[in-house]
Design a protein around this motif. Structure first.
Motif, PDB file in Angstrom:
ATOM      1  N   SER A 271      -2.303   1.073  -7.231  1.00  0.00           N
ATOM      2  CA  SER A 271      -2.052  -0.144  -6.346  1.00  0.00           C
ATOM      3  C   SER A 271      -1.406   0.017  -4.713  1.00  0.00           C
ATOM      4  CB  SER A 271      -1.075  -1.001  -7.095  1.00  0.00           C
ATOM      5  OG  SER A 271      -1.382  -1.433  -8.330  1.00  0.00           O
ATOM      6  N   LEU A 272      -0.596   1.010  -4.879  1.00  0.00           N
ATOM      7  CA  LEU A 272      -0.188   1.381  -3.390  1.00  0.00           C
ATOM      8  C   LEU A 272      -1.311   1.868  -2.554  1.00  0.00           C
ATOM      9  CD1 LEU A 272       2.374   2.213  -1.702  1.00  0.00           C
ATOM     10  CD2 LEU A 272       2.230   4.379  -2.518  1.00  0.00           C
ATOM     11  N   GLU A 273      -2.228   2.842  -2.900  1.00  0.00           N
ATOM     12  CA  GLU A 273      -3.350   3.244  -2.119  1.00  0.00           C
ATOM     13  C   GLU A 273      -4.428   2.121  -1.883  1.00  0.00           C
ATOM     14  OE1 GLU A 273      -7.010   6.442  -2.269  1.00  0.00           O
ATOM     15  OE2 GLU A 273      -5.161   6.778  -3.468  1.00  0.00           O
ATOM     16  N   ALA A 274      -4.614   1.193  -2.786  1.00  0.00           N
ATOM     17  CA  ALA A 274      -5.532   0.251  -2.752  1.00  0.00           C
ATOM     18  C   ALA A 274      -5.037  -0.916  -1.783  1.00  0.00           C
ATOM     19  CB  ALA A 274      -6.021  -0.689  -3.997  1.00  0.00           C
ATOM     20  N   ALA A 275      -3.873  -0.928  -1.568  1.00  0.00           N
ATOM     21  CA  ALA A 275      -3.115  -1.904  -0.724  1.00  0.00           C
ATOM     22  C   ALA A 275      -3.139  -1.462   0.708  1.00  0.00           C
ATOM     23  CB  ALA A 275      -1.536  -2.143  -1.100  1.00  0.00           C
ATOM     24  N   GLY A 276      -2.777  -0.100   0.835  1.00  0.00           N
ATOM     25  CA  GLY A 276      -3.102   0.448   2.190  1.00  0.00           C
ATOM     26  C   GLY A 276      -4.484   0.114   2.871  1.00  0.00           C
TER      27      GLY A 276
END
Length: 399
Positions: A271-276
């Protein structure tokens, strides 16, 4: 070549407890698809490709699901990506338009589920979750609890140990989402509870009580996507909501390696990477978001995902709860105005498309009593263990 992509129509069938909903999955998809086509003011014959998501069912159920809309010979692709199935169908439908394979596509999702906790259907082969379970067992002692609440419950326990959150923070999220669903006619539950009722409900896996866990559900949802050319040629701008960014991230080494923790095992890093990715692609910051549909399969996941999405620094998600930032009148985006998975329901294949529908209605000012005032930018977060996180940014941009 990359085209702008717009959602021009969405539709749902009401979500319901398994075994209580009239009809069968083709009926529900017909209902949702007919509504989406009516919103889009187009005919099924104008759809060039369809992507149909479901987790439980014989293949190719996707074709059977669409027979009630028409028999036009178009490519129909069946999609299965765990709880992220609906948004994966949306992802593929968006790609087809963005890269010029079609001018108008349909994404559909449905589920007809059994009651009770999810379990393995094929015990004679490797489970897609075996490495996640092994990683979790290196971190905590297994308990006699279904794997999903155990995994997400342990992520909440870890957050409490490391950052000082408490059970009442997670209970508030369950209370909030049930309260939001009161005004959603498509929600499986439309009952408001007191915070005490949420806290005192049956414990499923501490700190999670029953009213903080998403239920199994039956239902369907659909979205019609189109290119800018198609929208312009058919004068469909009135309902057009642009997908300005989308990202799918699957498991990385951090899910399973020696640095893994209970939160990374349940998809925090995805989720962190996709949000970025989507913030960069859309040119926005978390502070620009007005409304979010977030994958609250359990209340603990909503809280830790606040941090993955950048709504709060790592370890401070519970501070958003303390200030009631994520509900109406708060100083953050409204999260899960639909009631979320906890209260709207969670028919796996339909969930991602139900999130899409809610956000499109919000951005068009068509959400009725649950309308978020002046909503212009929305984020969708759909998570599937085993594993994928699909994030989508929607904006009202016009021509």
């Amino acid at each position: 070549m990359s085209n702008r992509v717009f959602v021009i129509g969405v539709g749902m069938s009401p979500f319901a407890k398994p075994g209580t909903k009239e009809g069968d999955y083709p009926d529900w998809v017909t209902e949702a698809g007919t509504a989406a086509l009516a919103e889009a003011t187009i005919r099924y014959e104008q759809i060039e490709r369809a992507f149909v998501g479901y987790v439980y069912g014989d293949s190719p159920s996707g074709q059977r699901a669409l027979y009630g809309l028409g028999l036009t010979g178009i490519p129909i692709i069946n999609v299965d990506n765990a709880c992220a199935t609906g948004s994966t169908a949306l992802y593929l439908a968006r790609e087809a338009v963005q890269y010029g394979l079609a001018e108008c596509t349909l994404a559909a999702g449905f589920e007809k589920m059994e009651r009770g906790s999810l379990g393995a259907k094929f015990p004679d082969r490797a489970s897609p979750m075996d490495r996640h379970i092994e990683a979790l067992q290196r971190l905590v002692t297994p308990e006699d609890v279904p794997f999903a609440p155990q995994m997400f419950g342990n992520a909440g326990r870890e957050h409490m140990r490391e950052y000082g959150s408490a059970p009442h923070h997670f209970a508030w999220i369950g209370w909030k989402n049930h309260k939001h669903s009161v005004h959603n006619p498509y929600a499986q539950f439309q009952q408001e509870y007191t915070l005490e009722e949420v806290e005192q409900a049956k414990v499923i896996h501490d700190p999670l009580t029953k009213l903080q866990c998403s239920p199994t559900s039956d239902g369907a949802a659909c979205a019609v996507l189109a290119s800018e050319r198609f929208v312009d040629a058919n004068d469909l701008w009135a309902n057009a909501v642009e997908i300005t960014a989308q990202s799918m991230v699957t498991d990385t080494t951090s899910t399973f390696d020696t640095t893994a923790n209970c939160r990374t095992v349940v998809g925090y890093d995805m989720s962190l990477e996709a949000a970025g990715n989507v913030y960069a692609a859309a040119g926005i910051e978390p502070s620009d978001l007005d409304v979010i549909e977030l994958h609250d399969c359990f209340s603990t996941n909503e809280l830790i995902t606040y941090e993955a999405l950048g709504l709060a620094p790592e370890g401070e998600g519970h501070k958003l709860v303390e200030t009631r930032a994520t509900t109406y009148g708060g100083n953050g985006p409204v999260v899960n105005p639909s009631g979320g998975l906890i209260s709207k329901g969670h028919p796996l294949g339909a969930t991602g498309l139900a999130q899409c529908a809610e956000l499109c209605w919000q951005l068009r000012g068509a959400a009725g009593a649950r309308q978020v005032p002046k909503a212009r930018t929305a984020l969708q977060h759909n998570l599937g263990l085993g594993g994928a996180a699909v994030l989508t940014v929607y904006q009202v941009t016009g021509r």
